[in-house]
Design a protein around this motif. Structure first.
Motif, PDB file in Angstrom:
ATOM      1  N   VAL A   6      -0.457  -3.708  23.862  1.00 54.03           N
ATOM      2  CA  VAL A   6      -1.289  -2.656  24.455  1.00 54.03           C
ATOM      3  C   VAL A   6      -0.512  -1.342  24.462  1.00 54.03           C
ATOM      4  O   VAL A   6      -1.047  -0.279  24.161  1.00 54.03           O
ATOM      5  CB  VAL A   6      -1.708  -3.031  25.897  1.00 54.03           C
ATOM      6  CG1 VAL A   6      -2.382  -1.843  26.578  1.00 54.03           C
ATOM      7  CG2 VAL A   6      -2.638  -4.228  25.879  1.00 54.03           C
ATOM      8  N   SER A   7       0.778  -1.434  24.778  1.00 57.28           N
ATOM      9  CA  SER A   7       1.600  -0.243  24.923  1.00 57.28           C
ATOM     10  C   SER A   7       1.837   0.456  23.592  1.00 57.28           C
ATOM     11  O   SER A   7       1.633   1.649  23.461  1.00 57.28           O
ATOM     12  CB  SER A   7       2.933  -0.642  25.553  1.00 57.28           C
ATOM     13  OG  SER A   7       3.826   0.436  25.517  1.00 57.28           O
ATOM     14  N   ARG A   8       2.268  -0.300  22.609  1.00 51.82           N
ATOM     15  CA  ARG A   8       2.696   0.325  21.356  1.00 51.82           C
ATOM     16  C   ARG A   8       1.857  -0.054  20.165  1.00 51.82           C
ATOM     17  O   ARG A   8       2.063   0.456  19.076  1.00 51.82           O
ATOM     18  CB  ARG A   8       4.140  -0.070  21.057  1.00 51.82           C
ATOM     19  CG  ARG A   8       5.068   0.523  22.078  1.00 51.82           C
ATOM     20  CD  ARG A   8       6.489   0.342  21.685  1.00 51.82           C
ATOM     21  NE  ARG A   8       7.281   0.283  22.924  1.00 51.82           N
ATOM     22  CZ  ARG A   8       8.195  -0.623  23.161  1.00 51.82           C
ATOM     23  NH1 ARG A   8       8.435  -1.551  22.274  1.00 51.82           N
ATOM     24  NH2 ARG A   8       8.867  -0.606  24.290  1.00 51.82           N
ATOM     25  N   ARG A  63      -7.981  -0.523  21.361  1.00 48.58           N
ATOM     26  CA  ARG A  63      -8.398   0.776  21.891  1.00 48.58           C
ATOM     27  C   ARG A  63      -9.453   0.657  22.975  1.00 48.58           C
ATOM     28  O   ARG A  63      -9.847   1.642  23.567  1.00 48.58           O
ATOM     29  CB  ARG A  63      -8.879   1.678  20.753  1.00 48.58           C
ATOM     30  CG  ARG A  63      -9.951   1.055  19.882  1.00 48.58           C
ATOM     31  CD  ARG A  63     -10.142   1.904  18.639  1.00 48.58           C
ATOM     32  NE  ARG A  63     -10.707   3.205  18.987  1.00 48.58           N
ATOM     33  CZ  ARG A  63     -11.974   3.513  18.818  1.00 48.58           C
ATOM     34  NH1 ARG A  63     -12.804   2.640  18.313  1.00 48.58           N
ATOM     35  NH2 ARG A  63     -12.419   4.701  19.153  1.00 48.58           N
ATOM     36  N   ARG A  64      -9.931  -0.568  23.247  1.00 50.92           N
ATOM     37  CA  ARG A  64     -10.898  -0.765  24.326  1.00 50.92           C
ATOM     38  C   ARG A  64     -10.247  -1.234  25.619  1.00 50.92           C
ATOM     39  O   ARG A  64     -10.915  -1.397  26.626  1.00 50.92           O
ATOM     40  CB  ARG A  64     -11.949  -1.795  23.906  1.00 50.92           C
ATOM     41  CG  ARG A  64     -12.791  -1.397  22.726  1.00 50.92           C
ATOM     42  CD  ARG A  64     -13.399  -0.052  22.950  1.00 50.92           C
ATOM     43  NE  ARG A  64     -14.413   0.249  21.945  1.00 50.92           N
ATOM     44  CZ  ARG A  64     -14.851   1.476  21.692  1.00 50.92           C
ATOM     45  NH1 ARG A  64     -14.360   2.505  22.352  1.00 50.92           N
ATOM     46  NH2 ARG A  64     -15.775   1.685  20.783  1.00 50.92           N
ATOM     47  N   VAL A  65      -8.952  -1.504  25.580  1.00 51.38           N
ATOM     48  CA  VAL A  65      -8.268  -1.965  26.791  1.00 51.38           C
ATOM     49  C   VAL A  65      -8.082  -0.777  27.730  1.00 51.38           C
ATOM     50  O   VAL A  65      -7.435   0.203  27.379  1.00 51.38           O
ATOM     51  CB  VAL A  65      -6.897  -2.582  26.442  1.00 51.38           C
ATOM     52  CG1 VAL A  65      -6.129  -2.924  27.716  1.00 51.38           C
ATOM     53  CG2 VAL A  65      -7.087  -3.822  25.586  1.00 51.38           C
ATOM     54  N   GLN A  66      -8.671  -0.846  28.920  1.00 58.78           N
ATOM     55  CA  GLN A  66      -8.539   0.246  29.883  1.00 58.78           C
ATOM     56  C   GLN A  66      -7.232   0.121  30.660  1.00 58.78           C
ATOM     57  O   GLN A  66      -6.609   1.117  30.977  1.00 58.78           O
ATOM     58  CB  GLN A  66      -9.719   0.244  30.854  1.00 58.78           C
ATOM     59  CG  GLN A  66     -11.052   0.500  30.191  1.00 58.78           C
ATOM     60  CD  GLN A  66     -11.183   1.930  29.698  1.00 58.78           C
ATOM     61  OE1 GLN A  66     -10.517   2.815  30.182  1.00 58.78           O
ATOM     62  NE2 GLN A  66     -12.059   2.144  28.722  1.00 58.78           N
ATOM     63  N   SER A  67      -6.869  -1.092  31.005  1.00 56.15           N
ATOM     64  CA  SER A  67      -5.568  -1.327  31.620  1.00 56.15           C
ATOM     65  C   SER A  67      -5.248  -2.809  31.509  1.00 56.15           C
ATOM     66  O   SER A  67      -6.139  -3.637  31.319  1.00 56.15           O
ATOM     67  CB  SER A  67      -5.551  -0.889  33.088  1.00 56.15           C
ATOM     68  OG  SER A  67      -6.388  -1.713  33.856  1.00 56.15           O
ATOM     69  N   ILE A  68      -3.947  -3.101  31.622  1.00 59.16           N
ATOM     70  CA  ILE A  68      -3.521  -4.494  31.550  1.00 59.16           C
ATOM     71  C   ILE A  68      -2.611  -4.758  32.736  1.00 59.16           C
ATOM     72  O   ILE A  68      -1.831  -3.896  33.131  1.00 59.16           O
ATOM     73  CB  ILE A  68      -2.812  -4.791  30.199  1.00 59.16           C
ATOM     74  CG1 ILE A  68      -2.271  -6.222  30.178  1.00 59.16           C
ATOM     75  CG2 ILE A  68      -1.693  -3.793  29.922  1.00 59.16           C
ATOM     76  CD1 ILE A  68      -1.808  -6.662  28.805  1.00 59.16           C
ATOM     77  N   GLU A  69      -2.759  -5.932  33.335  1.00 58.80           N
ATOM     78  CA  GLU A  69      -1.940  -6.268  34.498  1.00 58.80           C
ATOM     79  C   GLU A  69      -1.307  -7.636  34.310  1.00 58.80           C
ATOM     80  O   GLU A  69      -1.975  -8.587  33.917  1.00 58.80           O
ATOM     81  CB  GLU A  69      -2.807  -6.269  35.756  1.00 58.80           C
ATOM     82  CG  GLU A  69      -2.016  -6.488  37.027  1.00 58.80           C
ATOM     83  CD  GLU A  69      -2.923  -6.521  38.246  1.00 58.80           C
ATOM     84  OE1 GLU A  69      -3.266  -5.442  38.745  1.00 58.80           O
ATOM     85  OE2 GLU A  69      -3.300  -7.626  38.654  1.00 58.80           O
ATOM     86  N   VAL A  70      -0.009  -7.695  34.578  1.00 50.89           N
ATOM     87  CA  VAL A  70       0.710  -8.965  34.547  1.00 50.89           C
ATOM     88  C   VAL A  70       1.164  -9.240  35.977  1.00 50.89           C
ATOM     89  O   VAL A  70       1.876  -8.434  36.553  1.00 50.89           O
ATOM     90  CB  VAL A  70       1.937  -8.883  33.617  1.00 50.89           C
ATOM     91  CG1 VAL A  70       2.714 -10.189  33.652  1.00 50.89           C
ATOM     92  CG2 VAL A  70       1.505  -8.563  32.202  1.00 50.89           C
ATOM     93  N   GLU A  94       4.265 -10.765  27.923  1.00 51.87           N
ATOM     94  CA  GLU A  94       5.022  -9.556  27.615  1.00 51.87           C
ATOM     95  C   GLU A  94       4.640  -9.018  26.234  1.00 51.87           C
ATOM     96  O   GLU A  94       4.552  -7.810  26.031  1.00 51.87           O
ATOM     97  CB  GLU A  94       6.521  -9.884  27.667  1.00 51.87           C
ATOM     98  CG  GLU A  94       7.394  -8.745  28.100  1.00 51.87           C
ATOM     99  CD  GLU A  94       7.036  -8.198  29.468  1.00 51.87           C
ATOM    100  OE1 GLU A  94       6.573  -8.979  30.325  1.00 51.87           O
ATOM    101  OE2 GLU A  94       7.208  -6.987  29.662  1.00 51.87           O
ATOM    102  N   LEU A 129       1.450  -7.220  26.565  1.00 48.56           N
ATOM    103  CA  LEU A 129       1.702  -5.936  27.229  1.00 48.56           C
ATOM    104  C   LEU A 129       2.233  -4.912  26.216  1.00 48.56           C
ATOM    105  O   LEU A 129       1.783  -3.766  26.163  1.00 48.56           O
ATOM    106  CB  LEU A 129       2.711  -6.149  28.363  1.00 48.56           C
ATOM    107  CG  LEU A 129       2.839  -5.026  29.380  1.00 48.56           C
ATOM    108  CD1 LEU A 129       1.707  -5.109  30.386  1.00 48.56           C
ATOM    109  CD2 LEU A 129       4.171  -5.106  30.116  1.00 48.56           C
ATOM    110  N   GLU A 130       3.195  -5.344  25.406  1.00 45.90           N
ATOM    111  CA  GLU A 130       3.770  -4.440  24.409  1.00 45.90           C
ATOM    112  C   GLU A 130       2.743  -4.066  23.341  1.00 45.90           C
ATOM    113  O   GLU A 130       2.752  -2.959  22.823  1.00 45.90           O
ATOM    114  CB  GLU A 130       5.006  -5.076  23.754  1.00 45.90           C
ATOM    115  CG  GLU A 130       6.203  -5.168  24.683  1.00 45.90           C
ATOM    116  CD  GLU A 130       6.525  -3.844  25.364  1.00 45.90           C
ATOM    117  OE1 GLU A 130       6.444  -2.789  24.710  1.00 45.90           O
ATOM    118  OE2 GLU A 130       6.833  -3.862  26.568  1.00 45.90           O
ATOM    119  N   ARG A 166      -8.576  -5.298  31.560  1.00 44.07           N
ATOM    120  CA  ARG A 166      -9.814  -4.674  32.013  1.00 44.07           C
ATOM    121  C   ARG A 166     -10.439  -3.885  30.880  1.00 44.07           C
ATOM    122  O   ARG A 166      -9.753  -3.158  30.175  1.00 44.07           O
ATOM    123  CB  ARG A 166      -9.538  -3.681  33.140  1.00 44.07           C
ATOM    124  CG  ARG A 166      -9.367  -4.320  34.477  1.00 44.07           C
ATOM    125  CD  ARG A 166      -8.924  -3.290  35.477  1.00 44.07           C
ATOM    126  NE  ARG A 166      -8.756  -3.901  36.769  1.00 44.07           N
ATOM    127  CZ  ARG A 166      -9.742  -4.030  37.659  1.00 44.07           C
ATOM    128  NH1 ARG A 166     -10.936  -3.545  37.405  1.00 44.07           N
ATOM    129  NH2 ARG A 166      -9.523  -4.629  38.800  1.00 44.07           N
TER     130      ARG A 166
END
Lengths: 507, 159
Positions: free
Chosen positions: A496-498, A445-452, A490, A493-494, A469
């Motif tokens: 963070v997403s779900r 819940r602290r991840v503001q955004s993730i970039e790959v 990946e 990323l998932e 970030r």
């Protein structure tokens, strides 16, 4: 006690005066350099007199301004909120409700400590480095009472947990301790104190020497042309041949050692009697020899935990624990706030569990074999690009390559070996090597955004660069691991997403 | 790997970027001209001079003709209920995921060139920095801004 508008302790005038004088130092040095060397002999006495007059006048002005500023600064508690009137030219009126207050820090310089006074800094969200309100001087007991009043928890006398040196202290009983200390938190819990021996290690292994060199280097560079080669020749006339080299080596050793000593002493003074206390919803840090600072980091503002291993400390298996927190920057240093400068790896786990719960490090997974190549090439490119023209232009310099290129390769392999990632529950771990080795622990819940991201060479090897970030003061913190397996990235990323909660062990 | 974001940005972005790039491309173009001038006046030898000028000219043309088009092809975005998903990047391809709960505010903005074409850029701000979706038609941009604002409000959470 706080309902009537009142001024800070008169010692605040001293603090303000020093601040005004500090602001005058830079222009004063400029004036000296501009006019000093050109002063002619016969005007010398007059010039000196004028200079002294200017200095006295400036000092008097600073004190006068400081007094006026101190007089203007009044504060009181009105309906549970802190009201502050201040400002010499621009009048400022502030009303701070307890909900808006993020944290209250105190600091005391040597004079203030002798007098039993503290400066109280009150931080709110979104003000960055500067406190929203800074009460220049208050008697310690009053400061404590004011904070307790603002927290609307009644005047609870803070109890101190005095941990046995370096070991874990038990939660303090009511009224234990009672040492006069700048304290701005209502209750105390587990505590961790740095021992004298550990302090010595912290000082000896800090990289403050590099900062000293960085600060002194330009000065030496500016002064060097003033000493002519001829003068040096005269001084060292009896020295000849190989002794020149010995002398040079000795001189640079003395230079480096003194930088290290100065750096160590500065670090020791900064981390003197370092104490970490977990209080109700906050972590409190006290530190400093001459200037004693108390900082409070609210746990619900912690964005990430960092385990930092500088090269020297990594060799002796020691870790620095820091946190990135949002909306407040309680330290003067950039980057994370240090919660503890020196812990064994196992102690670090226990320490984090106590001080910043919910950041259990997941098991770390290494990068795939094929990313080693990318690390080596990435690290070698700059030295190679610089080295080729050098060797073409000055073929004599080729032995330097024998040192530089293997060193770069070794560094690259180290960076490859240190890079790792891990995922368990709602905690992501990313580890990478910059100068030292850093492990960042971030909750989902602290991840503001993730970039790959992926450049063509990475694409060929099915590798990516992963950046996460988090919010932090004074600026965003970005945690990056390069050349991760694309499928692993990946999964992050998932996650963070779900919020897919799978352990990195389960691969 | 998750599917690419479904939405493309407005096709007029290519024209806008070309106009913007033309300003930058002027530099290598002028340099090429100067180089040709130096060759004509025998200050620079023929072969390296002409080769250098040609290289600069190709770079200038690529900057205007090719780069904006490829950039447009690469740009994709998608606003889902729980997250904003972006993909872009010419040389380094980037995919960015912004959880909706982290969005603090969302704006539209447009410089003079974008305005002339009726385009706007949507800016999404989190506590960890700003992200942009460039060159959307004004209607799409406004709609997107309002939608993100609504979604971000629904899923409100503390930072």
């Amino acid at each position: 006690m706080w309902s009537e508008p009142r001024r800070a302790h008169p010692a605040g005038v001293i603090l303000y005066s020093l601040r005004f004088l500090g602001a005058l130092v830079a222009p004063a040095v400029g004036v000296l350099f501009a006019f000093g060397p050109r002063a002619e002999e016969r005007w010398f006495a007059l010039g000196t007199a004028v200079l002294i007059a200017i200095v006295v006048l400036a000092a008097a002005t600073a004190v006068l301004l400081a007094w006026l500023q101190w007089r203007r600064f009044t504060f009181h508690v009105d309906g549970g909120a802190l009201r502050v009137e201040q400002g010499l030219l621009i009048r400022k009126s502030t009303r701070l409700t307890p909900e808006r207050i993020q944290s209250v820090d105190t600091k005391a310089n040597l004079l203030f400590r002798v007098l039993g006074l503290v400066t109280v800094d009150i931080h709110t969200a979104g003000r960055g480095q500067e406190p929203e309100v800074s009460i220049p001087a208050l008697v310690e007991d009053e400061a404590r009472d004011l904070v307790a009043t603002l927290r609307r928890r009644g005047a609870v006398e803070p109890a101190h947990a005095e941990g046995e040196g370096g070991t874990l202290g038990v939660p303090a009983e009511e009224g234990a301790g009672g040492v006069a200390r700048p304290v701005a938190a209502p209750a105390s819990g587990p505590a961790w104190r740095l021992t004298g021996k550990e302090l010595a290690v912290v000082a000896a292994t800090s990289n403050a020497a590099l900062l000293v060199l960085a600060a002194v280097g330009p000065v030496v560079g500016a002064l060097a042309p003033m000493v002519s080669i001829d003068t040096l020749g005269e001084w060292f006339a009896p020295v000849s041949g190989v002794w020149w080299i010995v002398l040079g080596v000795l001189a640079s050793m003395v230079f480096l050692v003194s930088a290290w000593v100065i750096g160590s002493v500065a670090t020791a003074m900064q981390y003197w009697d370092f104490l970490t206390v977990r209080t109700d919803g906050e972590v409190r840090i006290e530190q400093g020899l001459l200037q004693r600072n108390t900082r409070n980091v609210p746990l619900d503002r912690v964005q990430a935990v960092r385990l930092i291993e500088g090269p020297l400390r990594q060799m002796i298996g020691r870790v620095t624990v820091g946190v990135d927190s949002a909306g407040l920057a309680t330290g003067s240093e950039l980057g994370p706030t240090v919660l503890h400068p020196l812990l064994g790896r196992r102690d670090a786990v226990r320490f984090c569990d106590l001080m910043v719960p919910g950041h259990d490090a997941p098991p770390l997974l290494p990068l795939p074999e094929r990313s080693r190549r990318r690390y080596v090439i990435r690290t070698m490119i700059v030295p190679l690009v610089l080295a080729i023209p050098l060797v073409v232009w000055q073929p004599v310099a080729w032995p330097a390559l024998l040192v530089v290129l293997p060193a770069a390769a070794a560094w690259a392999l180290l960076a490859y070996r240190d890079a790792a990632w891990g995922l368990r529950g709602d905690v992501l771990a990313l580890r990478w090597r910059g100068f030292g080795r850093t492990t960042a622990l971030v909750r989902r819940r602290r991840v503001q955004s993730i970039e790959v991201s992926q450049h063509p060479l990475q694409k060929r090897a099915d590798l990516v660069t992963l950046s996460v970030r988090v919010a932090a003061s004074p600026s965003t913190a970005v945690f990056t691991v390069r050349h991760l397996d694309a499928a692993d990235a990946e999964r992050v990323l998932e996650w963070v997403s779900r919020g897919v909660e799978r352990t990195s062990e389960s691969v | 790997m998750r599917p690419d974001p479904s939405q493309r940005i407005d096709g007029r972005a290519v024209t806008v970027w070309r106009i913007a790039a033309a300003g930058v491309a002027l530099l290598p173009a002028v340099a090429a001209g100067v180089l040709v001038g130096l060759v004509v006046t025998d200050i620079v030898p023929m072969v390296p001079g002409i080769a250098g000028a040609a290289l600069l000219l190709v770079a200038a043309i690529a900057l205007v003709a090719v780069v904006p088009k490829v950039r447009w092809i690469r740009w994709r975005y998608e606003v889902l209920e729980d997250e904003i998903y972006l993909r872009h990047g010419l040389w380094i391809r980037k995919r960015t995921l912004i959880p909706m709960t982290r969005v603090q505010h969302v704006d539209t903005k447009a410089g003079p060139i974008l305005r002339a074409f009726g385009l706007s850029t949507v800016t999404v701000a989190t506590a960890g920095g700003e992200h942009e979706i460039p060159a959307l038609s004004d209607e799409v941009a406004d709609g997107l801004r309002d939608r993100i604002a609504a979604l971000a409000r629904v899923t409100e959470d503390v930072v």
